[in-house]
Design a protein around this motif. Structure first.
Motif, short mmCIF file in Angstrom:
data_model
loop_
_atom_site.label_atom_id
_atom_site.label_comp_id
_atom_site.label_asym_id
_atom_site.label_seq_id
_atom_site.Cartn_x
_atom_site.Cartn_y
_atom_site.Cartn_z
N ASN A 117 0.14 -4.25 -11.02
CA ASN A 117 0.00 -4.61 -9.85
C ASN A 117 -0.60 -3.34 -9.08
O ASN A 117 -0.13 -2.29 -9.15
CB ASN A 117 1.41 -4.92 -9.27
CG ASN A 117 1.65 -5.73 -8.03
OD1 ASN A 117 0.68 -5.30 -7.04
ND2 ASN A 117 2.43 -6.62 -7.85
N HIS A 118 -1.71 -3.91 -8.31
CA HIS A 118 -2.52 -2.91 -7.67
C HIS A 118 -2.01 -2.67 -6.23
O HIS A 118 -2.78 -2.10 -5.37
CB HIS A 118 -4.10 -3.30 -7.97
CG HIS A 118 -4.78 -2.03 -7.24
ND1 HIS A 118 -5.79 -2.24 -6.59
CD2 HIS A 118 -5.06 -1.07 -7.91
CE1 HIS A 118 -6.56 -1.14 -6.09
NE2 HIS A 118 -6.00 -0.27 -7.13
N SER A 119 -0.94 -3.55 -5.47
CA SER A 119 -0.47 -3.65 -4.25
C SER A 119 -0.27 -2.37 -3.82
O SER A 119 0.51 -1.55 -4.42
CB SER A 119 0.55 -4.76 -4.23
OG SER A 119 0.00 -5.87 -4.47
N LYS A 120 -0.49 -2.09 -2.43
CA LYS A 120 0.03 -0.76 -1.80
C LYS A 120 0.86 -1.47 -0.53
O LYS A 120 0.45 -1.75 0.46
CB LYS A 120 -1.03 -0.07 -1.25
CG LYS A 120 -2.03 0.40 -2.38
CD LYS A 120 -3.32 -0.61 -2.22
CE LYS A 120 -4.43 0.05 -3.01
NZ LYS A 120 -4.15 0.49 -4.51
N LEU A 121 2.21 -1.56 -0.73
CA LEU A 121 3.08 -2.10 0.24
C LEU A 121 4.13 -1.16 0.56
O LEU A 121 4.66 -0.46 -0.08
CB LEU A 121 3.67 -3.44 -0.15
CG LEU A 121 2.65 -4.49 -0.91
CD1 LEU A 121 3.47 -5.66 -1.49
CD2 LEU A 121 1.62 -5.03 0.32
#
Length: 481
Positions: free
Chosen positions: A398-402
């Motif tokens: 998962n490459h998400s930045k949250l």
């Protein structure tokens, strides 16, 4: 001349060593904000003045001087004035909706980002490459006046070529199209997509692409990590997703992108137009590049665009994240593929956890960058010891930045929580004040946490000594991973 060089080469080398070494050492001492970094670079330079100065020129200078570049916002003063007048929010709006701590966060954002927080922004979350790319290409196909695209990676694969086809077709329709690709990201695939774009008459530039030809070697380590697409000055797509086929299909890597309509679109356009100007000296003005006050009905969410980078915006993202940790009362949830916080951020995490805030950090179990993953692991013990919880997501990469805080405030975009994103890269993130939006971000992070395994100090201590040594040695390269 030949005899002169043979006889005096040691003297010439000594002079060059002194000049290069002294110049580089003085620059490091005068410009580095952290004393450890300054001492480290001066030590490297003193040990090998010429080679050390060369390495410092490539990897040590982390500020780009862009004072001469026109601030694109100044050319949008009419649009921005209207944006602030019609959609700006004030202290009382934040106080009534989110409480005094979020008022402090709103004030910090105003000071740090230098752009207003506005209401009436509508954000549609896009959770997969299939969904995001389809929406972006559909928007490109409907464009009537202008398309402005800036991205880090633009692969020359099946997805990249679909974008090229759509952009080239837009050019044929008479749409003004500009594409800016990072010079490093453009080399992730061969042949580079840049050549194909230019062959199809799409005006394309590479960010920091001619560092040798233009004698810009000191900036070779600085990259645009932004992912922004603006259509007709009224719709923006942004987030963490590069353009590559790896994010499509049933077994694809995950990421989070979003579609935005509302007054914040003007700020995404301003950021990208300024980056285009810095490379091409072309000012995007005229009717084709007009920013429109176009948003759906309803109040939408309160949002602010936060640009950061190794120029006058250095450390903006780090300040926002640390500020959010300082106002948190109950929960902090973070998702990042590359989690290598600097000392200030480690201290902020520790302080929040010690105040009783529940701090959950989700990182991939199977990372696409093994070197970075090993360096991350070297820091985990300290972070867990101080009270935060770290989870290894067992699902697809998962490459998400949250990030979300107390169910009220959220932060998402292109910034990883590592030194490269926080100090070396040009990044853009979106700050959102909205409970429903925060609940959506929290649910995404919670879903990953529920399929994750928690990292414990016992687990870290049980690893073989050589693995721990490897991780620690790789951790020494933290500022440049």
């Amino acid at each position: 001349m030949h005899d002169f060089l043979i006889h005096y080469w040691p003297h010439i080398l000594a002079v060059l060593s002194f000049v290069f070494g002294a110049t580089a050492a003085i620059h490091a001492a005068m410009t580095k904000d952290e004393v450890r970094a300054a001492i480290g670079w001066v030590g490297v330079i003193m040990l090998s003045p010429i080679l050390g100065a060369f390495i410092y020129a490539i990897a040590g200078i982390n500020r780009m001087r862009r004072a001469s570049i026109t601030d694109r916002r100044s050319d949008l003063r009419d649009e921005i004035s209207r944006e602030e007048e019609l959609h700006g929010v004030c202290n009382a709006d934040i106080m009534s909706g989110f409480g005094p701590r979020m008022v402090a966060m709103w004030r910090l954002g105003t000071k740090v980002a230098g752009v207003p927080a506005t209401e009436c922004n509508h954000v549609q979350m896009l959770s997969s490459g299939d969904e995001a790319y389809a929406a972006m290409i559909a928007a490109i196909e409907k464009a009537e006046r202008s398309i402005l695209l800036e991205t880090y990676i633009f692969d020359s694969d099946s997805i990249g070529r679909k974008f090229v086809d759509a952009l080239a077709d837009a050019v044929k329709r008479g749409v003004e199209v500009r594409v800016l690709v990072d010079s490093v990201g453009a080399r992730y695939s061969r042949p580079s997509i840049v050549g194909l774009l230019r062959e199809r008459n799409v005006r394309t530039a590479t960010f920091n692409g001619a560092v040798l030809l233009r004698m810009r070697l000191p900036y070779a380590n600085l990259r645009t990590h932004r992912k922004i697409l603006v259509i007709d000055g009224g719709i923006a797509f942004a987030g963490g997703m590069n353009i590559r086929a790896a994010f499509t299909g049933p077994d694809a890597a995950h990421d989070t992108h979003f579609r935005l309509e509302g007054p914040a679109v003007a700020d995404y356009f301003a950021v990208t137009a300024e980056d285009w100007f810095s490379e091409t000296k072309e000012l995007l003005s005229g009717d084709a590049w007009r920013v429109v006050d176009n948003h759906p009905e309803g109040r939408g969410v309160i949002a602010r665009v936060v640009p950061s980078g190794p120029d006058r915006n250095v450390g903006n993202n780090n300040k926002m994240i640390i500020g959010a940790l300082s106002v948190a009362e109950e929960t902090v949830m973070i998702m990042s593929p590359y989690f290598l916080p600097d000392r200030d951020l480690v201290s902020a995490l520790a302080t929040a956890a010690r105040r009783g805030v529940i701090v959950d950090i989700v990182v991939p179990d199977d990372n696409n960058l093994k070197t970075v993953d090993h360096a991350m692991t070297a820091q985990f013990d300290e972070i867990i010891r101080d009270g935060s919880r770290i989870w290894r997501d067992l699902g697809p990469f998962n490459h998400s930045k949250l990030m979300t805080v107390d169910g009220k405030w959220s932060y998402l975009g292109s910034t990883n929580m590592d030194s490269r994103s926080l100090r070396l890269n040009f990044e853009t993130d979106l700050e959102v004040f909205d409970e429903a939006f925060a609940a959506d971000i929290a649910s995404r992070i919670t879903a990953a946490r529920e399929r994750a395994r928690q990292v414990t100090r016992e687990m870290l201590a049980s690893r073989h000594y050589l693995r721990k040594l490897r991780d620690r040695l790789l951790w020494l390269g933290l500022p440049y991973l």
